[in-house]
Design a protein around this motif. Structure first.
Motif, PDB file in Angstrom:
ATOM      1  N   HIS B 141       0.847  -1.197   0.000  1.00  0.00           N
ATOM      2  CA  HIS B 141       0.000   0.000   0.000  1.00  0.00           C
ATOM      3  C   HIS B 141       0.892   1.261   0.000  1.00  0.00           C
ATOM      4  O   HIS B 141       1.909   1.304   0.697  1.00  0.00           O
ATOM      5  CB  HIS B 141      -0.878  -0.013   1.248  1.00  0.00           C
ATOM      6  CG  HIS B 141      -1.996   0.981   1.184  1.00  0.00           C
ATOM      7  ND1 HIS B 141      -1.791   2.334   1.345  1.00  0.00           N
ATOM      8  CD2 HIS B 141      -3.319   0.819   0.959  1.00  0.00           C
ATOM      9  CE1 HIS B 141      -2.957   2.956   1.217  1.00  0.00           C
ATOM     10  NE2 HIS B 141      -3.894   2.053   0.993  1.00  0.00           N
ATOM     11  N   PRO B 142       0.492   2.286  -0.755  1.00  0.00           N
ATOM     12  CA  PRO B 142       1.291   3.520  -0.810  1.00  0.00           C
ATOM     13  C   PRO B 142       1.568   4.155   0.550  1.00  0.00           C
ATOM     14  O   PRO B 142       2.506   4.938   0.680  1.00  0.00           O
ATOM     15  CB  PRO B 142       0.433   4.443  -1.688  1.00  0.00           C
ATOM     16  CG  PRO B 142      -0.316   3.509  -2.582  1.00  0.00           C
ATOM     17  CD  PRO B 142      -0.631   2.315  -1.726  1.00  0.00           C
ATOM     18  N   MET B 143       0.801   3.828   1.567  1.00  0.00           N
ATOM     19  CA  MET B 143       1.096   4.400   2.884  1.00  0.00           C
ATOM     20  C   MET B 143       2.396   3.822   3.453  1.00  0.00           C
ATOM     21  O   MET B 143       2.932   4.336   4.428  1.00  0.00           O
ATOM     22  CB  MET B 143      -0.072   4.212   3.861  1.00  0.00           C
ATOM     23  CG  MET B 143      -0.306   2.816   4.310  1.00  0.00           C
ATOM     24  SD  MET B 143      -1.835   2.747   5.330  1.00  0.00           S
ATOM     25  CE  MET B 143      -1.992   0.975   5.552  1.00  0.00           C
ATOM     26  N   TRP B 203      -9.944  -4.277   4.793  1.00  0.00           N
ATOM     27  CA  TRP B 203      -9.631  -2.901   5.215  1.00  0.00           C
ATOM     28  C   TRP B 203     -10.775  -2.398   6.090  1.00  0.00           C
ATOM     29  O   TRP B 203     -11.877  -2.151   5.599  1.00  0.00           O
ATOM     30  CB  TRP B 203      -9.454  -1.992   3.997  1.00  0.00           C
ATOM     31  CG  TRP B 203      -9.075  -0.586   4.371  1.00  0.00           C
ATOM     32  CD1 TRP B 203      -9.896   0.379   4.867  1.00  0.00           C
ATOM     33  CD2 TRP B 203      -7.770  -0.002   4.314  1.00  0.00           C
ATOM     34  NE1 TRP B 203      -9.186   1.526   5.118  1.00  0.00           N
ATOM     35  CE2 TRP B 203      -7.875   1.327   4.784  1.00  0.00           C
ATOM     36  CE3 TRP B 203      -6.513  -0.453   3.903  1.00  0.00           C
ATOM     37  CZ2 TRP B 203      -6.783   2.193   4.851  1.00  0.00           C
ATOM     38  CZ3 TRP B 203      -5.427   0.416   3.974  1.00  0.00           C
ATOM     39  CH2 TRP B 203      -5.572   1.715   4.446  1.00  0.00           C
ATOM     40  N   VAL B 205     -12.769   0.189   8.726  1.00  0.00           N
ATOM     41  CA  VAL B 205     -12.982   1.635   8.821  1.00  0.00           C
ATOM     42  C   VAL B 205     -13.588   1.965  10.174  1.00  0.00           C
ATOM     43  O   VAL B 205     -14.629   1.403  10.515  1.00  0.00           O
ATOM     44  CB  VAL B 205     -13.932   2.119   7.707  1.00  0.00           C
ATOM     45  CG1 VAL B 205     -14.102   3.639   7.758  1.00  0.00           C
ATOM     46  CG2 VAL B 205     -13.433   1.678   6.342  1.00  0.00           C
ATOM     47  N   THR B 207      -9.436   2.746  10.280  1.00  0.00           N
ATOM     48  CA  THR B 207      -8.262   1.889  10.375  1.00  0.00           C
ATOM     49  C   THR B 207      -7.596   2.115  11.734  1.00  0.00           C
ATOM     50  O   THR B 207      -7.183   3.230  12.030  1.00  0.00           O
ATOM     51  CB  THR B 207      -7.271   2.258   9.255  1.00  0.00           C
ATOM     52  OG1 THR B 207      -7.936   2.091   8.006  1.00  0.00           O
ATOM     53  CG2 THR B 207      -6.043   1.361   9.285  1.00  0.00           C
ATOM     54  N   MET B 210      -1.777   1.824  11.080  1.00  0.00           N
ATOM     55  CA  MET B 210      -1.291   1.651   9.711  1.00  0.00           C
ATOM     56  C   MET B 210      -0.710   0.258   9.486  1.00  0.00           C
ATOM     57  O   MET B 210      -0.937  -0.354   8.458  1.00  0.00           O
ATOM     58  CB  MET B 210      -0.246   2.716   9.376  1.00  0.00           C
ATOM     59  CG  MET B 210      -0.881   4.043   8.988  1.00  0.00           C
ATOM     60  SD  MET B 210       0.297   5.416   8.784  1.00  0.00           S
ATOM     61  CE  MET B 210       1.155   4.969   7.282  1.00  0.00           C
TER      62      MET B 210
END
Lengths: 269, 269
Positions: B141-143, B203, B205, B207, B210
């Protein structure tokens, strides 16, 4: 180096201060632009405009419209009405740009929600054009895909914007949301004249918090100058907003925050 | 619905249990595949292989190689040597797949680090082929772009993999990392036979964290079935690993974790 005259202070960078306090601090530190949020404008946009213009400041954008996807047609209609009001407020505070944060999906159908965003923008685009307010689609970081925005890449924002008149619908490029993308430079070039705004902050490591953990320019890993030069090559020469959501920063006096932002802007952007 | 015979339990889903405890729990719940991590294998790969095979389990993959980018040539050489060892360990525990998590950049030059990943894979690909171990590039994931992997999209992983023999270098598709991507279905189709593994979780919600905030299948917003059907259409019919990093889950007895995973797998994957 970017000229200090291009710096715009996004109000949320000093999230605990009033608009009036932010305006004062901007004047004191030679900041010429400000980016207010609707919560401090909606009640009396004309008064907000007088406050800002009276201090000699210009408004780079209004944050924020968007949030189009919803579970029912009735609720989507309400969101569209709210966006029409946001456009009126943008016009009233004399900015030509409304930033669109487009919202999450009401269910697991993320592609369906993306369609609702396109329909929402379509429903307000004419009114925006009539008011002289451009709509800036802001792709958010993919870590916000489930709770804030189904628009998560420059490529996606470019494809959405391409459905509309480039004079009226474009992109808000915020480095925090897009720096990681292997395609970011190609998509910035592709966006060209559709780049309506450029926002800076930094990605600090480790990230203290998904929402409230953005860094001051220079404290993180984002190639700020390379990205600024890329948007400039694409044609963007307007104000550069500093938008930092950071809990520790919020605890400081607004005067310190604006001062630090101006310094870091000159050094790292 | 995916057959339970395809379920592979990634060891990290029960991060506090020993390999032996995870093996026992898998047997008890009819799980046929396991995905071990190097920390429980490296010391004595043959013993780990005996433990797993002796219990009648198969190994879907070894986690993990990669981490190629580093500031100095000497350190990059050390990382490559470590990957050669990881390949040997994968062969020793009789799996044909080493998962590559490719590492962050040592500095702000993310594109430079991406080049180091390509060079690193190139430096170990022959040895892997000789050992019968395939290399699976896992986009994260880009995070995680700043601290775990400069490879962050299916598109990027596809482009990297395309430089190598499709029999030996491919992709690990983990829904948690790629579900948000507007291009995900196009890139899955493009990956085709290069899809070497499919990982599931969810995923949730909001979250909770991270790194340690992944959800159990069905608790979040990911279109699990749609993604599974897409990788199957692309040609992937192998084991499906459940890999959930979740602090609350780790606190449960391993037996409960594996039981819950098997139930949710049958219901939601």
């Amino acid at each position: 180096m970017a000229e200090l005259s291009r710096l715009s202070f996004n109000q949320m960078t000093a999230g605990k201060a009033t608009l009036s306090e932010v305006v004062d601090a901007c004047c004191k530190h030679g900041v010429e632009w400000i980016g207010p949020w609707r919560y401090s404008v909606s009640e009396d946009p004309r008064a907000a405009a007088r406050l800002i213009r009276g201090a000699g400041l210009k408004v780079s954008s209004l944050c924020r419209g968007g949030m189009f996807p919803a579970a029912t047609a009735e609720e989507r209609r309400r969101r569209i009405e709210d966006n029409l009001r946001a456009i009126d407020e943008a016009a009233a505070i004399q900015t030509d740009l409304l930033v669109l944060v487009n919202g999450p999906s009401p269910d697991r159908d993320i592609d369906g929600a993306r369609q609702m965003v396109i329909e929402g923008i379509g429903a307000v685009a004419d009114h925006a054009a009539k008011c002289g307010v451009r709509l800036g689609i802001e792709p958010l970081h993919p870590m916000f895909a489930a709770d804030r925005s189904v628009v998560v890449t420059m490529g996606e924002a470019n494809e959405m914007a391409a459905r509309f008149d480039p004079r009226h619908v474009g992109l808000v490029v915020d480095v925090y949301h897009i720096w990681w993308d292997p395609r970011v430079y190609a998509e910035i070039a592709k966006a060209g004249e559709r780049i309506f705004a450029f926002h800076v902050s930094d990605w600090i490591v480790p990230t203290p918090d998904m929402l409230m953990g953005r860094g001051m320019m220079g404290d993180g890993v984002i190639e700020l100058r390379r990205l600024r030069e890329a948007v400039e090559r694409a044609g963007y020469k307007g104000p550069i907003e500093v938008e930092i959501f950071n809990q520790a920063l919020w605890e400081l006096p607004v005067d310190n925050i604006v001062g630090q932002v101006a310094e870091r802007f000159s050094e790292f952007v």
